[in-house]
Write an enzyme that holds these catalytic residues in place. Sequence first.
Site, PDB file in Angstrom:
ATOM      1  N   ASP A   9      13.969   4.536  47.928  1.00 37.43           N
ATOM      2  CA  ASP A   9      12.686   4.403  47.223  1.00 37.43           C
ATOM      3  C   ASP A   9      12.223   2.958  47.369  1.00 37.43           C
ATOM      4  O   ASP A   9      12.867   2.040  46.856  1.00 37.43           O
ATOM      5  CB  ASP A   9      12.907   4.767  45.740  1.00 37.43           C
ATOM      6  CG  ASP A   9      11.670   4.566  44.896  1.00 37.43           C
ATOM      7  OD1 ASP A   9      11.679   4.971  43.719  1.00 37.43           O
ATOM      8  OD2 ASP A   9      10.668   3.994  45.399  1.00 37.43           O
ATOM      9  N   ILE A  10      11.139   2.746  48.071  1.00 32.84           N
ATOM     10  CA  ILE A  10      10.677   1.376  48.371  1.00 32.84           C
ATOM     11  C   ILE A  10      10.363   0.588  47.101  1.00 32.84           C
ATOM     12  O   ILE A  10      10.457  -0.642  47.100  1.00 32.84           O
ATOM     13  CB  ILE A  10       9.469   1.414  49.322  1.00 32.84           C
ATOM     14  CG1 ILE A  10       9.271   0.051  50.013  1.00 32.84           C
ATOM     15  CG2 ILE A  10       8.193   1.868  48.610  1.00 32.84           C
ATOM     16  CD1 ILE A  10       8.301   0.075  51.169  1.00 32.84           C
ATOM     17  N   ASN A  23      -5.117   3.826  50.531  1.00 33.90           N
ATOM     18  CA  ASN A  23      -6.337   4.327  51.177  1.00 33.90           C
ATOM     19  C   ASN A  23      -7.379   3.218  51.059  1.00 33.90           C
ATOM     20  O   ASN A  23      -7.163   2.233  50.347  1.00 33.90           O
ATOM     21  CB  ASN A  23      -6.817   5.641  50.532  1.00 33.90           C
ATOM     22  CG  ASN A  23      -7.093   5.479  49.058  1.00 33.90           C
ATOM     23  OD1 ASN A  23      -7.967   4.719  48.646  1.00 33.90           O
ATOM     24  ND2 ASN A  23      -6.322   6.173  48.244  1.00 33.90           N
ATOM     25  N   GLY A  31       1.616   9.964  46.836  1.00 34.99           N
ATOM     26  CA  GLY A  31       2.646   9.451  47.748  1.00 34.99           C
ATOM     27  C   GLY A  31       3.205   8.100  47.349  1.00 34.99           C
ATOM     28  O   GLY A  31       3.384   7.808  46.164  1.00 34.99           O
ATOM     29  N   VAL A  32       3.448   7.284  48.369  1.00 29.53           N
ATOM     30  CA  VAL A  32       4.069   5.979  48.074  1.00 29.53           C
ATOM     31  C   VAL A  32       3.090   5.077  47.309  1.00 29.53           C
ATOM     32  O   VAL A  32       3.497   4.269  46.466  1.00 29.53           O
ATOM     33  CB  VAL A  32       4.580   5.312  49.379  1.00 29.53           C
ATOM     34  CG1 VAL A  32       3.449   4.835  50.265  1.00 29.53           C
ATOM     35  CG2 VAL A  32       5.541   4.184  49.070  1.00 29.53           C
ATOM     36  N   ASP A  33       1.787   5.279  47.538  1.00 32.06           N
ATOM     37  CA  ASP A  33       0.749   4.528  46.791  1.00 32.06           C
ATOM     38  C   ASP A  33       0.910   4.787  45.291  1.00 32.06           C
ATOM     39  O   ASP A  33       0.958   3.873  44.462  1.00 32.06           O
ATOM     40  CB  ASP A  33      -0.618   5.016  47.288  1.00 32.06           C
ATOM     41  CG  ASP A  33      -1.778   4.126  46.881  1.00 32.06           C
ATOM     42  OD1 ASP A  33      -2.928   4.517  47.146  1.00 32.06           O
ATOM     43  OD2 ASP A  33      -1.541   3.057  46.294  1.00 32.06           O
ATOM     44  N   GLY A 123       2.783  10.780  55.820  1.00 29.39           N
ATOM     45  CA  GLY A 123       2.654  11.781  54.752  1.00 29.39           C
ATOM     46  C   GLY A 123       1.286  12.430  54.796  1.00 29.39           C
ATOM     47  O   GLY A 123       0.930  13.129  55.759  1.00 29.39           O
ATOM     48  N   TYR A 125      -1.523  11.381  55.566  1.00 24.27           N
ATOM     49  CA  TYR A 125      -2.391  11.080  56.722  1.00 24.27           C
ATOM     50  C   TYR A 125      -1.937  11.734  58.016  1.00 24.27           C
ATOM     51  O   TYR A 125      -2.541  11.545  59.061  1.00 24.27           O
ATOM     52  CB  TYR A 125      -2.568   9.571  56.865  1.00 24.27           C
ATOM     53  CG  TYR A 125      -3.596   8.985  55.906  1.00 24.27           C
ATOM     54  CD1 TYR A 125      -4.291   9.802  55.008  1.00 24.27           C
ATOM     55  CD2 TYR A 125      -3.872   7.628  55.874  1.00 24.27           C
ATOM     56  CE1 TYR A 125      -5.221   9.278  54.132  1.00 24.27           C
ATOM     57  CE2 TYR A 125      -4.804   7.085  54.994  1.00 24.27           C
ATOM     58  CZ  TYR A 125      -5.482   7.930  54.136  1.00 24.27           C
ATOM     59  OH  TYR A 125      -6.408   7.419  53.247  1.00 24.27           O
TER      60      TYR A 125
END
Length: 172
Positions: A9-10, A23, A31-33, A123, A125
């Site tokens: 997990d970043i 985005n 997602g990660v955002d 993901g 995109y």
Amino acid sequence: MEIRILEGDITQRQVDAIVNAANSSLLGGGGVDGAIHAAAGPQLLQACRRLRATELPDGLPPGQAAATEGYFLPAKWVIHTVGPNRRAGQTDPELLAGCFRESLRVAEGLRAETLAFPAIGAGVYGWDAETVARRGIGQVLAYDGGVQVVEFVLFSAGLAETFRRVHLELLG
Ligand code: APR
């Protein structure tokens, strides 16, 4: 330059800067955002709103990068970058390569010595892991600046395996 490929997990990485697959609005997403905003706390969205009100009135174009602080994240900085949305017809892999190259450039400007990337574009995109790995690792291998350690933090074993294979292939 050391490249590390790991599954995890970043938002938990103890590095100077983590890269966010954002985005163009910079106003959050899934997602990660979503994970990064949740871990950093509400000040991250406030900082992104300030970017939109000043340097980036039209948002962040695909392939470019911009930094904010990391707030409650272990990382001091978040470098936001926007992958090309393959599902929306943005199919130029050079833009994807630009996400990695521009994030490294922004990290350099921050004097960050350790940097962690997610699999940008892989993901929502719609990019395939192989292309993301090839463009991302390729840009890191071509980079010759002050960042000492680059991590690719993958959210699944399958992705990590692809990145490890591509890394070995690119090392020749
Ligand atoms: N740590 C590391 N990687 C993660 C994490 C996490 N906590 N959460 C998700 N990922 C992975 C996904 O599994 C995928 O492999 O990050 C990769 C990138 O996927 P997305 O987050 O969907 O990013 P992207 O494909 O670039 O799409 C960006 O999605 O969330 C929205 O606001 C974002 O509109 C933008 C779009």
